[in-house]
Scaffold this motif. Structure first.
Motif, PDB file in Angstrom:
ATOM      1  N   ASP A 146       0.888  -1.168   0.000  1.00  0.00           N
ATOM      2  CA  ASP A 146       0.000   0.000   0.000  1.00  0.00           C
ATOM      3  C   ASP A 146       0.922   1.212   0.000  1.00  0.00           C
ATOM      4  O   ASP A 146       1.763   1.320  -0.867  1.00  0.00           O
ATOM      5  N   THR A 188       1.575   3.661  -6.323  1.00  0.00           N
ATOM      6  CA  THR A 188       0.801   2.664  -7.060  1.00  0.00           C
ATOM      7  C   THR A 188      -0.436   2.280  -6.266  1.00  0.00           C
ATOM      8  O   THR A 188      -0.608   2.675  -5.122  1.00  0.00           O
ATOM      9  N   SER A 189      -1.286   1.482  -6.896  1.00  0.00           N
ATOM     10  CA  SER A 189      -2.460   0.959  -6.207  1.00  0.00           C
ATOM     11  C   SER A 189      -2.044  -0.210  -5.317  1.00  0.00           C
ATOM     12  O   SER A 189      -0.965  -0.772  -5.461  1.00  0.00           O
ATOM     13  N   LYS A 190      -2.914  -0.595  -4.392  1.00  0.00           N
ATOM     14  CA  LYS A 190      -2.632  -1.701  -3.490  1.00  0.00           C
ATOM     15  C   LYS A 190      -2.557  -3.005  -4.267  1.00  0.00           C
ATOM     16  O   LYS A 190      -3.268  -3.191  -5.258  1.00  0.00           O
TER      17      LYS A 190
END
Length: 195
Positions: free
Chosen positions: A56, A178-180
């Protein structure tokens, strides 16, 4: 919870690796690779379901806090077929920046890069496509070579007979925000290699 990790010595005796498995926690401090924060709470032990590394705002890493030396290091890993392009999953032996050998899943922040590579630092990586969600990874460290195996696809490199690649690390990190995402690791094993 107990981990599903074990060490195999002399191909017969099994030993629980739980006492050697540690979580990297930089306590909010940015460190390498790529000036990231690695958090204790980004690693989750789900018993027989495996260990989950979660990415995350912080990255995740586990390592074995004991030099096991020559042998075969292996695990099963479940990850997205294509990780976000800025994310790297690594299964590797590391002593220092000059003594490292890696299996890495990443497109290195490029959309069309091949998503998997094997490398011994100081050599050119071998890059290829791997479009499987479930993968079996192995690194065989012997006196004069390293052999990587990803789903029975093998790559071998000659090495100096005095090589020292240190200890096993498994991490999930990012090049930029970035996204999880997460990966699941199961069946982490070591088999001592006697030449």
């Amino acid at each position: 919870n107990k981990t599903t990790c074990e060490v195999l010595f002399n191909r017969r005796e099994k030993m629980d690796i739980n006492k050697y498995l540690k979580i990297r926690d930089t306590k909010g401090k940015r460190e390498g690779p790529n000036d990231n924060v690695f958090g204790f709470y980004n690693v989750e032990d789900n018993g027989s379901e495996g260990i989950i590394l979660e990415l995350d705002n912080e990255c995740a890493e586990v390592y074995i806090d004991k030099e096991l030396g020559y042998g075969e290091y292996e695990c099963d890993v479940e990850l997205p077929i294509l990780l976000p392009k800025e994310v790297i999953f690594g299964f590797f032996l590391y002593k220092d920046d000059n003594n490292e050998c890696d299996i890495e899943f990443s497109r290195w922040n490029k959309i069309f890069n091949k998503n998997c590579q094997v490398i011994i630092q100081g050599n050119k990586p071998i890059k290829f496509w791997n479009l499987k969600k479930k993968n079996h990874l192995k690194i065989l460290w012997a006196k004069s070579y390293i052999k990587f195996s990803i789903n029975k696809q093998n790559f071998e490199f000659e090495t100096d007979k005095n090589n020292d690649f240190g200890i096993l690390h498994i991490n999930l990190w990012k090049i930029c925000p970035t996204s999880k995402c997460n990966v699941k690791i199961k069946n982490l094993k070591f088999t001592e290699w006697i030449e």
